[in-house]
Motif scaffolding. Structure first.
Motif, PDB file in Angstrom:
ATOM      1  N   TRP A 406     -13.842  11.636 -20.632  1.00 45.93           N
ATOM      2  CA  TRP A 406     -14.520  12.762 -21.270  1.00 45.93           C
ATOM      3  C   TRP A 406     -15.639  12.287 -22.184  1.00 45.93           C
ATOM      4  N   ARG A 414     -20.426  18.098 -21.033  1.00 50.15           N
ATOM      5  CA  ARG A 414     -19.243  18.467 -21.843  1.00 50.15           C
ATOM      6  C   ARG A 414     -19.325  19.935 -22.263  1.00 50.15           C
ATOM      7  N   ASN A 415     -20.526  20.333 -22.714  1.00 51.58           N
ATOM      8  CA  ASN A 415     -20.700  21.739 -23.127  1.00 51.58           C
ATOM      9  C   ASN A 415     -20.424  22.685 -21.971  1.00 51.58           C
ATOM     10  N   GLN A 418     -16.725  22.976 -21.374  1.00 51.24           N
ATOM     11  CA  GLN A 418     -16.109  23.752 -22.462  1.00 51.24           C
ATOM     12  C   GLN A 418     -16.473  25.228 -22.373  1.00 51.24           C
ATOM     13  N   LYS A 419     -17.668  25.525 -21.889  1.00 54.28           N
ATOM     14  CA  LYS A 419     -18.081  26.926 -21.700  1.00 54.28           C
ATOM     15  C   LYS A 419     -17.180  27.606 -20.664  1.00 54.28           C
ATOM     16  N   GLU A 421     -14.096  26.826 -20.047  1.00 52.96           N
ATOM     17  CA  GLU A 421     -12.797  27.068 -20.707  1.00 52.96           C
ATOM     18  C   GLU A 421     -12.886  28.301 -21.611  1.00 52.96           C
ATOM     19  N   GLU A 422     -14.023  28.416 -22.312  1.00 56.74           N
ATOM     20  CA  GLU A 422     -14.201  29.561 -23.229  1.00 56.74           C
ATOM     21  C   GLU A 422     -14.256  30.886 -22.443  1.00 56.74           C
ATOM     22  N   ARG A 443      -7.770  15.460 -18.623  1.00 62.59           N
ATOM     23  CA  ARG A 443      -7.938  15.878 -20.022  1.00 62.59           C
ATOM     24  C   ARG A 443      -6.682  16.591 -20.492  1.00 62.59           C
ATOM     25  N   HIS A 444      -6.717  17.051 -21.739  1.00 63.53           N
ATOM     26  CA  HIS A 444      -5.629  17.850 -22.306  1.00 63.53           C
ATOM     27  C   HIS A 444      -4.271  17.142 -22.195  1.00 63.53           C
TER      28      HIS A 444
END
Ligand code: GDP
Ligand code: IMO
Ligand code: MG
Length: 462
Positions: A406, A414-415, A418-419, A421-422, A443-444
């Protein structure tokens, strides 16, 4: 957990469902999301891989150590010697394709000793393939764009309770009886409705007897094998084919396949109850593709689509057709999370997006009257009219095929993850940056050595 719990019993003596490391891998879009790669990666930590639906319309690619395999029916766990691979009851099996696939795997030195085929699985017959092509022709401009592998007609016969099952194929006399019965109807249908010739009994019989000889040792009642594995706490991966949006009930009907790719199909297709499954991984490309006809709101029939097609080598694994390409659609992914009960995403082909100034993700649809909707519409005619509402994000120029963590990813990438996921509320637990096994990171808190077990922990919030 006590051993009694692990074995499915409470001290009280009642059967209970314990935590089972059973994971469903489901296509979150319109198919070809790289399920084959994801299943192969998970299979390193699995005891059993079970293909639960569809037929040879699927094409699952697995690449490692200089080899590239395109699997149509054999589960993608076949390259892991410790894995039992099951073609389950929900699959429609074209014996010609399966025998060919087995032979070509064996020619490459792959052992198929751990492969089993359900006696309940239905058989795709030559007249199914013929009818598939003829029905498509008859649809004219309303063509579905099927793979012409006989899938729709085979599932139609199954639902009409006149299909032929692997158990029939196993027993020569029984096969002769059911084949004669089927041909009585099919030859009349082909002749009277389509003005076409039906292959003769002798022709089919001779061909299918040869296939039966190869397949006989593999055909068995697989339901108890799968049940025993999940009940015994073994690590079982259920391999979906096609994708959520191609599901007969939940997809973009009528531009769908004839089976149930959604996670629920794993229960129906293998004969285990829903309480035995707790982790569901939705495989999603970092963009969207579709083969065949039907609405596709974020499609880019332009330079962007061409860029994605060429970088992602987006040509069908089964038919070689160029895939339609477009931006990632979070409305689709949210819907997929909903109907599959996703506990994680595996995001694949992220490397394809490198080199763009900006990247876009669709977060909602605008209807012709201006109304903004966030829910995926049930009607394909409405979906046709939906205009995507995009979020625009900065792209990244760097190639990322060598990235293995990551932290090494460029900020833009990365953004982007994450977007997603959001917008979906689902963690992206695996990221794929190339077709090889090694071009993957987790990840996670998912352990790369034991991903099946840690995906189960993630599903339980642990
Ligand atoms: P499936 O049907 O879902 O198994 O997917 P396909 O095998 O039909 O299509 C996925 C294609 O993408 C195959 O050619 C894979 O080798 C390739 N692939 C898988 N993961 C990646 C990735 O992360 N990046 C790139 N560039 N290609 C990938
Ligand atoms: P995998 O498992 C992508 C599409 C066909 C057509 C529609 C109906 O590799 O992801 P069918 O032959 O099933 O009656 O065709 O479904 N389709 C797929 N698209 N990936 C697949 O499988 C597909 N299997 C079927 O292109 O639009
Ligand atoms: Mg495919």
């Amino acid at each position: 957990m006590t051993s009694a719990q692990r074995n499915g019993k409470e001290e009280s003596g009642f059967r209970r469902v314990s935590l089972m490391p059973a994971v469903v891998v489901v296509g979150a879009q319109w198919g070809d999301e790289a399920k084959g790669k994801v299943v192969d990666c998970l299979a390193q930590d699995a005891d059993m891989v079970v293909r639960y639906g569809g037929g040879s319309n699927a094409g699952h690619t697995v690449r490692f150590d200089g080899h590239e395999f395109k699997l149509h029916l054999v589960p993608s766990g076949i390259f892991r010697p410790q894995v039992t691979n099951i073609i389950a009851s929900g699959v429609v099996v074209d014996p010609q394709v399966l025998v060919e696939e087995i032979r070509s795997l064996q020619a490459e030195g792959v052992d198929i000793g751990n492969l089993r085929v359900s006696a309940r699985a239905h058989v795709v017959m030559p007249y199914h393939r013929l009818l598939d092509a003829l029905e498509e022709k008859q649809r004219g401009s309303a063509q579905i764009g099927t793979t012409c592998r006989g899938i729709g007609p085979a599932y139609a016969d199954k639902a009409a309770r006149k299909g032929i099952r692997m158990e029939d194929l196993r027993q020569p006399e029984r096969f002769a009886t059911v084949l004669r019965r089927a041909l009585e109807e099919k030859s009349r249908l082909l002749h009277n409705v389509y003005d076409a010739e039906c292959p003769t009994f002798e022709h089919i019989w001779r061909e299918y007897e040869e296939y039966a000889e190869v397949l006989r040792p593999l055909i068995t009642d697989t339901d108890p094998l799968v049940y025993t594995a999940v009940k015994g706490g073994q690590r079982v991966v259920f391999e979906g084919a096609q994708g959520t949006l191609l599901d007969l009930d939940h997809g973009t009907y009528p531009y769908v396949t004839s089976s149930h790719p959604v996670a629920g199909g794993a229960c129906v297709g293998t004969g285990i109850g829903p309480t035995h499954i707790d982790a569901v991984v939705g495989v999603a490309k970092a963009y969207t593709t579709r083969v065949g006809s039907g609405a596709f709101p974020t499609e880019q029939p332009n330079d962007i689509g061409n860029y994605l097609r060429e970088r992602g080598r987006e040509y069908g694994t089964t038919t070689g057709r160029p895939r339609r390409c477009g931006w990632l659609d979070a409305v689709v992914l949210r819907y997929s999370a909903q109907v599959n009960g996703l506990t994680a995403f595996a995001m694949t082909l992220l490397d394809v997006l490198s080199g763009m100034d900006t990247v876009q993700i669709c977060r909602a649809y605008r209807l012709p009257d201006g109304e903004i909707i966030e829910q995926f519409p049930s009607d394909s005619a409405v979906l046709e009219q939906c205009e995507p509402v995009y979020e625009q994000l900065p792209g990244w120029k760097e190639e990322i095929a060598e990235v293995r963590s990551w932290d090494e990813l460029p900020e833009g990438a990365r953004n982007y993850v994450q977007k997603v996921e959001e917008l979906t509320g689902v963690p992206v637990a695996m990221v794929s940056v190339g077709p090889l096994r090694t071009q993957t990171f987790w990840r996670h808190g998912i352990s790369s050595d034991a991903p099946v077990q840690s995906l189960q922990r993630l599903a339980h919030g642990g």
